[in-house]
Design a protein around this motif. Structure first.
Motif, PDB file in Angstrom:
ATOM      1  N   ASN A   6       0.821  -1.209   0.000  1.00 35.96           N
ATOM      2  CA  ASN A   6       0.000   0.000   0.000  1.00 35.96           C
ATOM      3  C   ASN A   6       0.857   1.262   0.000  1.00 35.96           C
ATOM      4  N   TYR A   7       1.983   1.225   0.725  1.00 34.76           N
ATOM      5  CA  TYR A   7       2.906   2.360   0.733  1.00 34.76           C
ATOM      6  C   TYR A   7       3.462   2.612  -0.670  1.00 34.76           C
ATOM      7  N   LEU A   8       3.842   1.553  -1.354  1.00 36.66           N
ATOM      8  CA  LEU A   8       4.364   1.702  -2.716  1.00 36.66           C
ATOM      9  C   LEU A   8       3.296   2.238  -3.661  1.00 36.66           C
ATOM     10  N   VAL A   9       2.068   1.799  -3.485  1.00 34.32           N
ATOM     11  CA  VAL A   9       0.958   2.316  -4.292  1.00 34.32           C
ATOM     12  C   VAL A   9       0.860   3.829  -4.114  1.00 34.32           C
ATOM     13  N   GLN A  10       0.960   4.298  -2.874  1.00 30.82           N
ATOM     14  CA  GLN A  10       0.889   5.737  -2.609  1.00 30.82           C
ATOM     15  C   GLN A  10       2.032   6.482  -3.297  1.00 30.82           C
ATOM     16  N   LEU A  11       3.258   5.954  -3.220  1.00 33.05           N
ATOM     17  CA  LEU A  11       4.398   6.593  -3.880  1.00 33.05           C
ATOM     18  C   LEU A  11       4.199   6.666  -5.390  1.00 33.05           C
ATOM     19  N   ILE A  12       3.786   5.557  -5.962  1.00 30.72           N
ATOM     20  CA  ILE A  12       3.600   5.492  -7.414  1.00 30.72           C
ATOM     21  C   ILE A  12       2.545   6.497  -7.862  1.00 30.72           C
ATOM     22  N   GLU A  13       1.429   6.564  -7.134  1.00 35.72           N
ATOM     23  CA  GLU A  13       0.365   7.503  -7.492  1.00 35.72           C
ATOM     24  C   GLU A  13       0.792   8.951  -7.239  1.00 35.72           C
ATOM     25  N   GLN A  14       1.421   9.223  -6.106  1.00 32.86           N
ATOM     26  CA  GLN A  14       1.812  10.577  -5.734  1.00 32.86           C
ATOM     27  C   GLN A  14       2.800  11.177  -6.722  1.00 32.86           C
ATOM     28  N   TYR A  15       3.761  10.403  -7.155  1.00 32.52           N
ATOM     29  CA  TYR A  15       4.814  10.928  -8.025  1.00 32.52           C
ATOM     30  C   TYR A  15       4.632  10.561  -9.492  1.00 32.52           C
ATOM     31  N   GLY A  16       3.514   9.923  -9.841  1.00 35.39           N
ATOM     32  CA  GLY A  16       3.264   9.559 -11.238  1.00 35.39           C
ATOM     33  C   GLY A  16       4.374   8.704 -11.812  1.00 35.39           C
ATOM     34  N   LEU A  17       4.742   7.664 -11.084  1.00 38.50           N
ATOM     35  CA  LEU A  17       5.906   6.863 -11.444  1.00 38.50           C
ATOM     36  C   LEU A  17       5.624   5.754 -12.451  1.00 38.50           C
ATOM     37  N   GLY A  18       4.431   5.680 -12.981  1.00 43.12           N
ATOM     38  CA  GLY A  18       4.115   4.615 -13.934  1.00 43.12           C
ATOM     39  C   GLY A  18       3.675   3.359 -13.201  1.00 43.12           C
ATOM     40  N   TRP A  19       3.378   2.312 -13.958  1.00 45.57           N
ATOM     41  CA  TRP A  19       2.756   1.142 -13.339  1.00 45.57           C
ATOM     42  C   TRP A  19       3.519  -0.154 -13.518  1.00 45.57           C
ATOM     43  N   SER A  20       4.592  -0.185 -14.251  1.00 44.07           N
ATOM     44  CA  SER A  20       5.323  -1.432 -14.457  1.00 44.07           C
ATOM     45  C   SER A  20       6.608  -1.406 -13.642  1.00 44.07           C
ATOM     46  N   TRP A  21       6.615  -2.187 -12.566  1.00 47.33           N
ATOM     47  CA  TRP A  21       7.735  -2.195 -11.630  1.00 47.33           C
ATOM     48  C   TRP A  21       8.133  -3.609 -11.294  1.00 47.33           C
ATOM     49  N   TRP A  22       9.444  -3.824 -11.171  1.00 48.64           N
ATOM     50  CA  TRP A  22       9.928  -5.100 -10.645  1.00 48.64           C
ATOM     51  C   TRP A  22       9.548  -5.194  -9.179  1.00 48.64           C
ATOM     52  N   THR A  23       9.161  -6.375  -8.744  1.00 52.46           N
ATOM     53  CA  THR A  23       8.834  -6.587  -7.337  1.00 52.46           C
ATOM     54  C   THR A  23      10.008  -7.177  -6.564  1.00 52.46           C
ATOM     55  N   GLY A  24      11.014  -7.691  -7.262  1.00 54.59           N
ATOM     56  CA  GLY A  24      12.119  -8.374  -6.606  1.00 54.59           C
ATOM     57  C   GLY A  24      11.797  -9.826  -6.323  1.00 54.59           C
ATOM     58  N   VAL A  25      10.689 -10.325  -6.843  1.00 58.54           N
ATOM     59  CA  VAL A  25      10.242 -11.698  -6.625  1.00 58.54           C
ATOM     60  C   VAL A  25      10.577 -12.538  -7.863  1.00 58.54           C
ATOM     61  N   ASN A  26      11.091 -13.752  -7.636  1.00 60.67           N
ATOM     62  CA  ASN A  26      11.415 -14.630  -8.766  1.00 60.67           C
ATOM     63  C   ASN A  26      11.381 -16.095  -8.348  1.00 60.67           C
ATOM     64  N   ASP A  27      11.333 -16.965  -9.351  1.00 61.38           N
ATOM     65  CA  ASP A  27      11.452 -18.411  -9.119  1.00 61.38           C
ATOM     66  C   ASP A  27      12.574 -18.983  -9.985  1.00 61.38           C
ATOM     67  N   ILE A  28      13.666 -18.241 -10.092  1.00 65.79           N
ATOM     68  CA  ILE A  28      14.788 -18.624 -10.942  1.00 65.79           C
ATOM     69  C   ILE A  28      15.429 -19.930 -10.461  1.00 65.79           C
ATOM     70  N   ARG A  29      15.628 -20.067  -9.176  1.00 68.03           N
ATOM     71  CA  ARG A  29      16.314 -21.264  -8.643  1.00 68.03           C
ATOM     72  C   ARG A  29      15.432 -22.504  -8.682  1.00 68.03           C
ATOM     73  N   THR A  30      14.179 -22.377  -8.266  1.00 69.59           N
ATOM     74  CA  THR A  30      13.266 -23.517  -8.209  1.00 69.59           C
ATOM     75  C   THR A  30      11.926 -23.099  -8.794  1.00 69.59           C
ATOM     76  N   GLU A  31      11.542 -23.737  -9.889  1.00 71.44           N
ATOM     77  CA  GLU A  31      10.291 -23.394 -10.566  1.00 71.44           C
ATOM     78  C   GLU A  31       9.106 -23.480  -9.612  1.00 71.44           C
ATOM     79  N   SER A  32       8.269 -22.448  -9.632  1.00 69.97           N
ATOM     80  CA  SER A  32       7.048 -22.317  -8.832  1.00 69.97           C
ATOM     81  C   SER A  32       7.315 -22.083  -7.347  1.00 69.97           C
ATOM     82  N   HIS A  33       8.566 -21.885  -6.967  1.00 71.70           N
ATOM     83  CA  HIS A  33       8.911 -21.535  -5.580  1.00 71.70           C
ATOM     84  C   HIS A  33       9.458 -20.111  -5.604  1.00 71.70           C
ATOM     85  N   TYR A  34       8.572 -19.146  -5.395  1.00 67.78           N
ATOM     86  CA  TYR A  34       8.937 -17.732  -5.505  1.00 67.78           C
ATOM     87  C   TYR A  34       9.547 -17.219  -4.202  1.00 67.78           C
TER      88      TYR A  34
END
Length: 87
Positions: free
Chosen positions: A5-33
């Motif tokens: 929710n905090y990030l939503v506020q920053l994005i809306e307040q500063y007009g930062l766009g909507w496509s952002w990396w979350t830092g989440v991945n399953d590179i090491r083990t498929e389907s284990h994020y």
């Protein structure tokens, strides 16, 4: 959820766009994020329609969408990011 929710506020307040990396991945083990540092997820916000994560075409990294749900995409995509740091 509080951090999301905090990030939503920053994005809306500063007009930062909507496509952002979350830092989440399953590179090491498929389907284990995990976060980029290997930390397990305590919060998930995957888009429910269409079903995500779909892993279509080797999509191993998560991004936010305009409605701020997560979508899995190829890690080679170029997107904005927000860094978190400790003082």
């Amino acid at each position: 959820m509080e951090e999301n929710n905090y990030l939503v506020q920053l994005i809306e307040q500063y007009g930062l766009g909507w496509s952002w990396w979350t830092g989440v991945n399953d590179i090491r083990t498929e389907s284990h994020y995990v976060y980029a540092d290997g930390t397990p997820l305590l919060f998930i916000n995957w888009r429910q329609y269409p079903h995500e994560p779909s892993d279509a075409d080797h999509e191993d990294c998560a991004m936010t969408t305009k409605d701020l749900f997560w979508n899995d995409v190829r890690c080679s995509n170029t997107l904005n990011f927000i860094c978190e740091y400790d003082n």
